[in-house]
Scaffold this motif. Structure first.
Motif, PDB file in Angstrom:
ATOM      1  N   LEU A 175      -0.066   7.036   4.223  1.00 14.11           N
ATOM      2  CA  LEU A 175      -0.246   5.681   4.764  1.00 14.11           C
ATOM      3  C   LEU A 175      -0.238   5.723   6.286  1.00 14.11           C
ATOM      4  O   LEU A 175       0.600   6.397   6.896  1.00 14.11           O
ATOM      5  CB  LEU A 175       0.888   4.771   4.277  1.00 14.11           C
ATOM      6  N   ALA A 198       0.845  -1.200   0.000  1.00 13.87           N
ATOM      7  CA  ALA A 198       0.000   0.000   0.000  1.00 13.87           C
ATOM      8  C   ALA A 198       0.871   1.236   0.000  1.00 13.87           C
ATOM      9  O   ALA A 198       1.853   1.317   0.751  1.00 13.87           O
ATOM     10  CB  ALA A 198      -0.925   0.006   1.223  1.00 13.87           C
ATOM     11  N   ALA A 199       0.518   2.209  -0.835  1.00 13.87           N
ATOM     12  CA  ALA A 199       1.167   3.526  -0.858  1.00 13.87           C
ATOM     13  C   ALA A 199       2.688   3.429  -0.918  1.00 13.87           C
ATOM     14  O   ALA A 199       3.402   4.133  -0.190  1.00 13.87           O
ATOM     15  CB  ALA A 199       0.731   4.341   0.371  1.00 13.87           C
ATOM     16  N   ALA A 217      -4.716   3.816   3.464  1.00 11.16           N
ATOM     17  CA  ALA A 217      -3.970   4.467   2.386  1.00 11.16           C
ATOM     18  C   ALA A 217      -4.923   5.409   1.673  1.00 11.16           C
ATOM     19  O   ALA A 217      -5.786   4.967   0.917  1.00 11.16           O
ATOM     20  CB  ALA A 217      -3.410   3.432   1.415  1.00 11.16           C
ATOM     21  N   VAL A 272      -4.724  -0.846   8.119  1.00 13.38           N
ATOM     22  CA  VAL A 272      -3.934  -0.101   7.138  1.00 13.38           C
ATOM     23  C   VAL A 272      -4.858   0.885   6.442  1.00 13.38           C
ATOM     24  O   VAL A 272      -5.910   0.493   5.931  1.00 13.38           O
ATOM     25  CB  VAL A 272      -3.275  -1.019   6.094  1.00 13.38           C
TER      26      VAL A 272
END
Length: 325
Positions: A198, A177-178, A193, A191
């Motif tokens: 993030l 992610a990100a 994003a 999490v």
């Protein structure tokens, strides 16, 4: 055949059918089967554990299944243990053994599966993976789940999700992610994003966060329960202590804010409700909010926000317009 034996036979059939992943129409049917009887979920967990037991002794089991005269050399104790494992269930045991035997066949027989999931505005979704892990998706979130025999990988696009991971040392669980990789060490974590930023919050266990860029390698950052790592759009990270229950509260229809700008709150609300809210004055969006927002309906939420901030709402054809009071 008893109810428990029938559930075990059905669990083995699902294990063989899914090949380690839940996808599409199969996923809908599988969820329905899990909820159809209280013993089904427990039976599937037992089947997965047996799958893992077989997987650890694949050589012994395959040697036992091979035709006579073509078996690979097997230690007598291992052969006897594999045989006991193969026939451990009474009625319905053959179906269970067949499903588990399939699970330890070479990788070509259990293909890697890639499944995409998404939620719309105001929609939350719970995803149960075949390995016993679970993912809860927030509104307007997209994930792609790749399950193979060597790794479990989730690619999170723009969105937020809670991961409750079943530990499996042979198959790491990672979230991309990100521009970062979140590597699970057997835990529960959130999490988020959004807009190139993030945030990773750990409730149980530990995770490691590292960059995917080889041009600018960074040291992996380890997070323990009650810690949050926030990385902004420029790549600057900040580690802090938090109450994970506050971060996870979106799953129960509540959002908790601590001195966060009104613009961020409104952006969150616009993901949760079809009726949108707009801020007329950008300076108004900088006002900080500390409190709990209950997500019942947008007009009630805005009315409660007006008790905390000098704002008022005016309805229009397209949205609620926030003005300074």
């Amino acid at each position: 055949m008893s109810h428990d034996e029938l559930a075990m036979a059905q669990a083995a059939a699902w294990l063989a059918r899914l090949g380690g992943s839940v996808a599409g129409e199969d996923g809908v049917e599988f969820d329905a089967w899990l909820e159809a009887a209280p013993q089904n979920r427990a039976a599937y967990r037992r089947a997965v554990l047996l799958w893992q037991e077989f997987d650890a002794r694949a050589g012994d089991v395959l040697a036992e299944l091979a035709p006579r005269g073509r078996q690979a050399p097997v230690r007598p104790f291992a052969a006897r243990r594999a045989s006991r494992l193969l026939w451990l269930a009474p009625a319905g045991g053959f179906a269970l053994a067949a499903g588990l035997a399939l699970a330890v066949l070479p990788p070509l027989m259990v293909p890697t599966t890639v499944t995409a999931y998404a939620t719309g505005k105001g929609e939350h979704r719970h995803i149960a993976l075949a390995d016993g892990s679970a993912i809860d998706l927030d509104a307007e979130t997209q994930v792609r789940v790749t399950l193979s025999r060597s790794e479990r990988r989730v690619t999170l696009g723009d969105g937020q999700a809670i991961f409750d991971v079943a530990h499996d040392a042979r198959r790491p669980f990672v979230v991309a992610a990100a521009g970062r990789i979140v590597r699970d060490l057997g835990t529960q974590f959130d999490v988020k994003a959004r807009g190139g930023q993030l945030t990773v919050t750990v409730a149980r266990g530990r995770v490691e966060v590292e960059s995917v860029s080889s041009a600018a390698p960074e040291r992996a950052i380890a997070l323990a329960p009650g810690q949050r790592l926030a990385i902004d759009g420029a790549g600057v990270g900040q580690l802090s202590r938090v109450d994970p229950a506050e971060t996870f509260s979106w799953r129960a229809g509540r959002l908790v804010y601590r001195a966060q700008p009104l613009a961020e709150v409104v952006a969150d609300l616009n993901r949760q409700f079809v009726e949108q809210t707009e801020i007329a004055d950008p300076e108004l969006g900088k006002l900080p909010i500390t409190g709990v927002v209950v997500l019942d309906n947008p007009r009630a939420v805005v009315a409660r926000l007006s008790l905390m901030l000098p704002i008022k709402a005016i309805p229009s054809d397209k949205a609620l317009i926030l003005l300074r009071r």
